[in-house]
Motif scaffolding. Structure first.
Motif, short mmCIF file in Angstrom:
data_model
loop_
_atom_site.label_atom_id
_atom_site.label_comp_id
_atom_site.label_asym_id
_atom_site.label_seq_id
_atom_site.Cartn_x
_atom_site.Cartn_y
_atom_site.Cartn_z
N ASP A 91 6.06 13.54 3.21
CA ASP A 91 5.95 12.45 4.16
C ASP A 91 4.81 11.51 3.76
N MET A 92 3.71 12.09 3.28
CA MET A 92 2.58 11.28 2.84
C MET A 92 2.99 10.39 1.65
N GLU A 93 3.71 10.99 0.68
CA GLU A 93 4.17 10.22 -0.48
C GLU A 93 5.09 9.07 -0.04
N LYS A 94 5.97 9.36 0.90
CA LYS A 94 6.88 8.32 1.40
C LYS A 94 6.10 7.18 2.04
N THR A 95 5.06 7.53 2.81
CA THR A 95 4.27 6.50 3.49
C THR A 95 3.57 5.60 2.47
N ILE A 96 2.97 6.20 1.44
CA ILE A 96 2.30 5.39 0.42
C ILE A 96 3.31 4.51 -0.30
N ARG A 97 4.48 5.10 -0.62
CA ARG A 97 5.50 4.32 -1.34
C ARG A 97 5.99 3.16 -0.48
N ASP A 98 6.19 3.40 0.82
CA ASP A 98 6.63 2.33 1.71
C ASP A 98 5.58 1.22 1.78
N ASP A 99 4.32 1.61 1.89
CA ASP A 99 3.25 0.61 1.95
C ASP A 99 3.13 -0.15 0.63
N LEU A 100 3.32 0.56 -0.48
CA LEU A 100 3.25 -0.09 -1.79
C LEU A 100 4.38 -1.10 -1.93
N TYR A 101 5.58 -0.71 -1.51
CA TYR A 101 6.72 -1.63 -1.59
C TYR A 101 6.47 -2.85 -0.70
N ALA A 102 5.99 -2.61 0.51
CA ALA A 102 5.72 -3.73 1.42
C ALA A 102 4.66 -4.66 0.84
N HIS A 103 3.63 -4.08 0.18
CA HIS A 103 2.58 -4.91 -0.42
C HIS A 103 3.13 -5.72 -1.59
N LEU A 104 4.01 -5.11 -2.39
CA LEU A 104 4.63 -5.83 -3.49
C LEU A 104 5.44 -7.02 -2.98
N GLN A 105 6.08 -6.85 -1.82
CA GLN A 105 6.84 -7.94 -1.24
C GLN A 105 5.93 -9.06 -0.74
N ARG A 106 4.71 -8.72 -0.35
CA ARG A 106 3.78 -9.75 0.13
C ARG A 106 3.17 -10.55 -1.02
N LEU A 107 3.10 -9.94 -2.20
CA LEU A 107 2.49 -10.63 -3.33
C LEU A 107 3.39 -11.76 -3.81
N ASP A 108 2.76 -12.84 -4.25
CA ASP A 108 3.52 -14.02 -4.63
C ASP A 108 4.21 -13.81 -5.98
N PRO A 109 5.21 -14.65 -6.28
CA PRO A 109 5.97 -14.48 -7.53
C PRO A 109 5.11 -14.50 -8.79
N ALA A 110 3.99 -15.20 -8.77
CA ALA A 110 3.13 -15.26 -9.95
C ALA A 110 2.64 -13.87 -10.35
N PHE A 111 2.38 -13.01 -9.37
CA PHE A 111 1.96 -11.65 -9.67
C PHE A 111 3.05 -10.90 -10.42
N HIS A 112 4.29 -11.02 -9.94
CA HIS A 112 5.40 -10.31 -10.58
C HIS A 112 5.72 -10.89 -11.95
N ASP A 113 5.41 -12.16 -12.16
CA ASP A 113 5.60 -12.75 -13.49
C ASP A 113 4.63 -12.16 -14.50
N GLU A 114 3.44 -11.81 -14.04
CA GLU A 114 2.39 -11.31 -14.94
C GLU A 114 2.54 -9.82 -15.23
N TRP A 115 3.10 -9.05 -14.31
CA TRP A 115 3.18 -7.60 -14.47
C TRP A 115 4.52 -7.19 -15.07
N GLN A 116 4.47 -6.20 -15.96
CA GLN A 116 5.70 -5.63 -16.49
C GLN A 116 6.38 -4.80 -15.40
N SER A 117 7.69 -4.92 -15.32
CA SER A 117 8.43 -4.18 -14.30
C SER A 117 8.27 -2.67 -14.48
#
Length: 581
Positions: A91-117
């Motif tokens: 459950d703890m791992e799921k919570t961190i993963r959910d928060d990480l996914y939500a944070h990735l969605q908040r980051l602007d496209p420029a961040f995703h352009d710079e990071w390797q998938s």
């Protein structure tokens, strides 16, 4: 473990806090199970020194039953610990993963352009698994191993003080050896995790670009690149395993050497009557219990180092603050985007790290319901200008206004509900055609879906094997480029936006299909403010007005006919010929 990774792991403790009672229960169950196992050698001592030495056979059965009960209790407690542990850490791992996914969605496209998938994927999967393993096993083993070591050592001293002190002292060099091991292991642990992220990127790119690799005959070269990167991961993994294997071999040697010495010194103690035979058996058995805490120390250090490095990598994402954020309080009139005009007010934009502006003092207005087509040479900043409207990027100077309100004053959810987008590179999801089309309007009726598909000339969807419920694969790769663009266009139309942004959405269509789509869009755009990027004269037919973007500024605006006469650069773009401007 080194201070920086440990500090990173410590920062994730809020995710453990909701499970503190489960963690306490795990530790208590683990300690109780170990205590039950430690009590068994003391029963054996009673059997040898009491029942056997004094020929009291009546004591054998009760002592045997007690030993069986302790074994059963230990097994049940271990089962309880694992059950509690499995639920809590998952459950703890799921919570961190959910928060990480939500944070990735908040980051602007420029961040995703710079990071390797691949780097993002490895952090969201492998790294979180490392944190989960340490949270579930490492922490429990660390506490139980420390308690076991000192508890068993105290029992050994109680059985024979000088032999117990010698036994405990023999394990002191382990601490020095562990410190040296940790220094090398943390470097290899970080290196292999970064290399695995790079390898994941290569695999993901090869999978998504398999058609290009095959068409250009570059599959062997791609395989060589993959082999080289895979070899790097292999070498680092082998070096890591070699270091870990050497460490564990020493940890095995020290307790076994201690046991050998205990046997010799214990025999001497028995011969001098300072230790009974039962006491010697119990002493040796208890000393064997010290082997696991020492060996567990190797696992704990390795697991902890991997988890700490993983936490450091995950926090690199969490510590990246979104550049595009909402104001803490918006003006009341900005709560809803009113149907109104779109205005670029002296807008400038420069990409981070660059000194050359892409847009310079762009001043452009679109009246409500007007369709403006934006044209310009490649690299003139057309797509960048479009991205400023739904705040996929923010201008570095000037303002973008909808209905007289700065888009930065409008809540992001409301802004993006009011602005529909269709891009040249149509992005579809691994879902059905219906799910892709209704992505921005989940409550749309069948009639509305059909109307949007008809306007986008995407009626082919009804002829697919399962109609609109046909899954179209990752990125919609089971469709042609033109089909993907039409589905994406239907999605933008169905959202019924106040402002429609179209970035050359018809580039992959043939002339006849484009003509039908253009005609349908002309009717649909009658009441919608639309900003359209176009490269072909046929798309310009949508325009109420045309704007020429050159070198980051609006060079001219007017009708297609006016610009063809007055602007050689525009005429050159439309005729696909090069002229000197």
């Amino acid at each position: 473990m080194s201070s920086r990774p440990v500090a990173a792991l410590w920062r994730l403790r809020p995710y453990l806090r909701p499970y503190r009672f489960q963690l306490i229960a795990m530790i208590v169950a683990a300690l109780a199970a170990e205590g039950a196992e430690v009590a068994i050698p003391l029963l054996v001592k009673s059997v040898i020194d009491g029942a056997i030495a004094h020929h009291e056979r009546s004591l054998l059965i009760p002592l045997g039953i007690a030993a069986i009960a302790l074994g059963v209790a230990s097994a049940m407690l271990s089962l309880i610990r694992r059950w509690v542990q499995g639920n809590a850490v998952a459950d703890m791992e799921k919570t961190i993963r959910d928060d990480l996914y939500a944070h990735l969605q908040r980051l602007d496209p420029a961040f995703h352009d710079e990071w390797q998938s691949g780097q993002l994927l490895s952090r969201a999967t492998t790294d979180l698994s490392s944190i989960r393993r340490f949270a579930g096993f490492g922490i429990v083993f660390l506490i139980t191993s420390i308690v076991m070591f000192f508890g068993v050592t105290a029992l050994l001293i109680h059985l024979n003080w000088w032999l117990g002190l010698i036994t405990g002292a023999m394990f002191a060099p382990v601490l020095v050896f562990c410190t040296r091991f940790e220094r090398g292991y943390k470097v290899l642990s970080r290196r292999v995790q970064d290399q695995e992220g790079d390898l994941t990127t290569l695999i993901e790119e090869a999978a998504s670009g398999v058609r290009v690799l095959k068409a250009l005959g570059r599959a062997p070269e791609a395989a060589e690149v993959h082999f080289a990167q895979s070899t790097e991961v292999y070498k680092t993994q082998v070096a890591k395993a070699r270091l870990l294997g050497g460490f564990w071999s020493v940890l095995d040697l020290i307790p076994n050497a201690a046991i050998a010495l205990i046997v010799v010194l214990g025999a001497v103690a028995v011969s001098h009557h300072s230790l009974t035979i039962g006491g010697l058996v119990a002493f040796i058995t208890l000393a064997l219990f010290l082997v696991w805490p020492i060996e567990a120390l190797g696992y704990i250090i390795a697991s902890g180092e991997e988890a700490a490095t993983a936490a450091q990598r995950v926090l690199e994402i969490f510590d990246t603050a979104p550049e595009i954020t909402e104001k803490t309080s918006q003006p009341e009139q900005a709560r809803v985007v009113a149907p109104a005009h779109l205005h670029f007010e002296h807008v400038g934009f420069t990409y981070p790290g660059s000194t050359v502006p892409v847009l310079r003092d762009v001043d452009l207005s679109l009246a409500r319901g007007e369709t403006l087509v934006l044209v310009g040479a490649t690299g003139s900043g057309k797509t960048t200008l479009l991205q400023l409207v739904p705040r996929l990027a923010d201008p570095t100077s000037g303002r973008v206004l909808i209905g007289g309100t700065d888009v930065r004053d409008i809540p992001l959810a409301e802004l993006r509900a009011a602005v529909g987008c269709a891009f040249e590179e149509a992005t579809l999801f691994s879902a059905s055609v219906r799910e892709n089309v209704t992505f921005g309007a989940p409550d749309a009726s069948e009639e509305e879906i059909e109307a949007a598909l008809t306007a986008a000339q995407a009626q082919f969807a009804y002829d697919l094997p399962w109609g609109l419920d046909t899954r179209i694969g990752e990125q919609g790769m089971s469709l042609s480029g033109g089909q993907r663009q039409r589905v994406a266009l239907a999605r933008a139309i169905l959202a019924r936006p106040e402002v429609l942004i179209l970035d050359d959405p018809l580039s992959a269509l043939d002339v006849h299909t484009e003509e039908r789509v253009t005609s349908a869009l002309g009717d649909l755009l009658a009441g919608t403010t639309a900003l359209v990027v176009a490269h072909r004269p046929s798309t310009v037919a949508l325009a109420d007005r045309v704007a020429l973007l050159k070198d980051g500024v609006i060079a001219a605006t007017g009708s297609h006919r006016e610009l063809m006469v007055a602007q050689p650069a525009y005429a050159a773009l439309m005729s696909m010929t090069e002229v000197e401007v």
